[in-house]
Design a protein around this motif. Sequence first.
Motif, PDB file in Angstrom:
ATOM      1  N   VAL A  44     -28.052 -28.872 -30.210  1.00  0.00           N
ATOM      2  CA  VAL A  44     -26.987 -27.948 -29.830  1.00  0.00           C
ATOM      3  C   VAL A  44     -25.805 -28.210 -30.741  1.00  0.00           C
ATOM      4  O   VAL A  44     -25.434 -29.367 -30.967  1.00  0.00           O
ATOM      5  CB  VAL A  44     -26.560 -28.155 -28.352  1.00  0.00           C
ATOM      6  N   ILE A  45     -25.228 -27.151 -31.272  1.00  0.00           N
ATOM      7  CA  ILE A  45     -23.969 -27.260 -32.009  1.00  0.00           C
ATOM      8  C   ILE A  45     -22.871 -27.058 -30.973  1.00  0.00           C
ATOM      9  O   ILE A  45     -22.873 -26.058 -30.261  1.00  0.00           O
ATOM     10  CB  ILE A  45     -23.842 -26.180 -33.100  1.00  0.00           C
ATOM     11  N   GLU A  46     -21.968 -28.015 -30.883  1.00  0.00           N
ATOM     12  CA  GLU A  46     -20.856 -27.908 -29.931  1.00  0.00           C
ATOM     13  C   GLU A  46     -19.539 -27.932 -30.699  1.00  0.00           C
ATOM     14  O   GLU A  46     -19.209 -28.919 -31.329  1.00  0.00           O
ATOM     15  CB  GLU A  46     -20.893 -29.067 -28.936  1.00  0.00           C
ATOM     16  N   GLN A  47     -18.820 -26.817 -30.640  1.00  0.00           N
ATOM     17  CA  GLN A  47     -17.502 -26.737 -31.269  1.00  0.00           C
ATOM     18  C   GLN A  47     -16.452 -26.758 -30.178  1.00  0.00           C
ATOM     19  O   GLN A  47     -16.598 -26.082 -29.161  1.00  0.00           O
ATOM     20  CB  GLN A  47     -17.355 -25.428 -32.046  1.00  0.00           C
ATOM     21  N   GLN A  48     -15.424 -27.541 -30.393  1.00  0.00           N
ATOM     22  CA  GLN A  48     -14.300 -27.555 -29.457  1.00  0.00           C
ATOM     23  C   GLN A  48     -13.087 -26.985 -30.173  1.00  0.00           C
ATOM     24  O   GLN A  48     -12.714 -27.464 -31.236  1.00  0.00           O
ATOM     25  CB  GLN A  48     -14.033 -28.972 -28.966  1.00  0.00           C
ATOM     26  N   ARG A  49     -12.522 -25.946 -29.553  1.00  0.00           N
ATOM     27  CA  ARG A  49     -11.325 -25.302 -30.093  1.00  0.00           C
ATOM     28  C   ARG A  49     -10.246 -25.359 -29.022  1.00  0.00           C
ATOM     29  O   ARG A  49     -10.078 -24.419 -28.239  1.00  0.00           O
ATOM     30  CB  ARG A  49     -11.626 -23.850 -30.455  1.00  0.00           C
ATOM     31  N   PRO A  50      -9.505 -26.452 -28.980  1.00  0.00           N
ATOM     32  CA  PRO A  50      -8.496 -26.626 -27.935  1.00  0.00           C
ATOM     33  C   PRO A  50      -7.432 -25.539 -27.904  1.00  0.00           C
ATOM     34  O   PRO A  50      -6.892 -25.234 -26.852  1.00  0.00           O
ATOM     35  CB  PRO A  50      -7.873 -27.982 -28.256  1.00  0.00           C
ATOM     36  N   GLY A  51      -7.156 -24.911 -29.013  1.00  0.00           N
ATOM     37  CA  GLY A  51      -6.105 -23.904 -29.058  1.00  0.00           C
ATOM     38  C   GLY A  51      -6.548 -22.505 -28.663  1.00  0.00           C
ATOM     39  O   GLY A  51      -5.751 -21.583 -28.656  1.00  0.00           O
ATOM     40  N   GLU A  52      -7.821 -22.341 -28.330  1.00  0.00           N
ATOM     41  CA  GLU A  52      -8.322 -21.018 -27.950  1.00  0.00           C
ATOM     42  C   GLU A  52      -8.612 -20.970 -26.456  1.00  0.00           C
ATOM     43  O   GLU A  52      -9.578 -21.563 -25.991  1.00  0.00           O
ATOM     44  CB  GLU A  52      -9.620 -20.690 -28.706  1.00  0.00           C
ATOM     45  N   PRO A  53      -7.818 -20.253 -25.687  1.00  0.00           N
ATOM     46  CA  PRO A  53      -8.064 -20.182 -24.245  1.00  0.00           C
ATOM     47  C   PRO A  53      -9.351 -19.434 -23.909  1.00  0.00           C
ATOM     48  O   PRO A  53     -10.026 -19.741 -22.935  1.00  0.00           O
ATOM     49  CB  PRO A  53      -6.842 -19.455 -23.685  1.00  0.00           C
ATOM     50  N   ILE A  54      -9.712 -18.431 -24.730  1.00  0.00           N
ATOM     51  CA  ILE A  54     -10.960 -17.692 -24.531  1.00  0.00           C
ATOM     52  C   ILE A  54     -11.748 -17.769 -25.844  1.00  0.00           C
ATOM     53  O   ILE A  54     -11.476 -17.035 -26.792  1.00  0.00           O
ATOM     54  CB  ILE A  54     -10.696 -16.224 -24.143  1.00  0.00           C
ATOM     55  N   PRO A  55     -12.702 -18.700 -25.924  1.00  0.00           N
ATOM     56  CA  PRO A  55     -13.417 -18.895 -27.182  1.00  0.00           C
ATOM     57  C   PRO A  55     -14.336 -17.719 -27.518  1.00  0.00           C
ATOM     58  O   PRO A  55     -15.026 -17.196 -26.654  1.00  0.00           O
ATOM     59  CB  PRO A  55     -14.224 -20.169 -26.940  1.00  0.00           C
ATOM     60  N   GLN A  56     -14.307 -17.299 -28.762  1.00  0.00           N
ATOM     61  CA  GLN A  56     -15.158 -16.230 -29.276  1.00  0.00           C
ATOM     62  C   GLN A  56     -15.733 -16.689 -30.607  1.00  0.00           C
ATOM     63  O   GLN A  56     -15.050 -17.367 -31.379  1.00  0.00           O
ATOM     64  CB  GLN A  56     -14.348 -14.951 -29.482  1.00  0.00           C
ATOM     65  N   PRO A  57     -16.979 -16.294 -30.901  1.00  0.00           N
ATOM     66  CA  PRO A  57     -17.549 -16.698 -32.187  1.00  0.00           C
ATOM     67  C   PRO A  57     -16.916 -15.927 -33.339  1.00  0.00           C
ATOM     68  O   PRO A  57     -16.574 -14.761 -33.204  1.00  0.00           O
ATOM     69  CB  PRO A  57     -19.025 -16.342 -32.039  1.00  0.00           C
ATOM     70  N   ARG A  58     -16.761 -16.621 -34.425  1.00  0.00           N
ATOM     71  CA  ARG A  58     -16.281 -16.012 -35.666  1.00  0.00           C
ATOM     72  C   ARG A  58     -17.498 -15.754 -36.552  1.00  0.00           C
ATOM     73  O   ARG A  58     -18.570 -16.323 -36.323  1.00  0.00           O
ATOM     74  CB  ARG A  58     -15.314 -16.963 -36.377  1.00  0.00           C
TER      75      ARG A  58
END
Length: 99
Positions: A44-58
Amino acid sequence: MDVTETVQIIALDENWRLLGRIDGRTGWTGIVRALLSLDSAWLVIEQQRPGEPIPQPRLEDIRLSRAIASRLRPMEMKLADHVILGGQRLFSFRQAGLL
């Protein structure tokens, strides 16, 4: 406060049980070595984006998933999911039908 994105690779066995976590900063060669040493079948690839309240793929996230999935095939490993964590939410590529 430093809000940086992190990437972890979660190694799983053939029954999707956790074998270990690999820091994405290790680079592809280090990740492959770790996956092979753990005898991983899935990851599993796990990305953490603390600054994104609603994560969306780029677009680059989708490209990353596809590139990793194709590189895993010759090693008889598969991509179980690619998740992006942001705020209190999670985006799953598998759930969204992107895998």
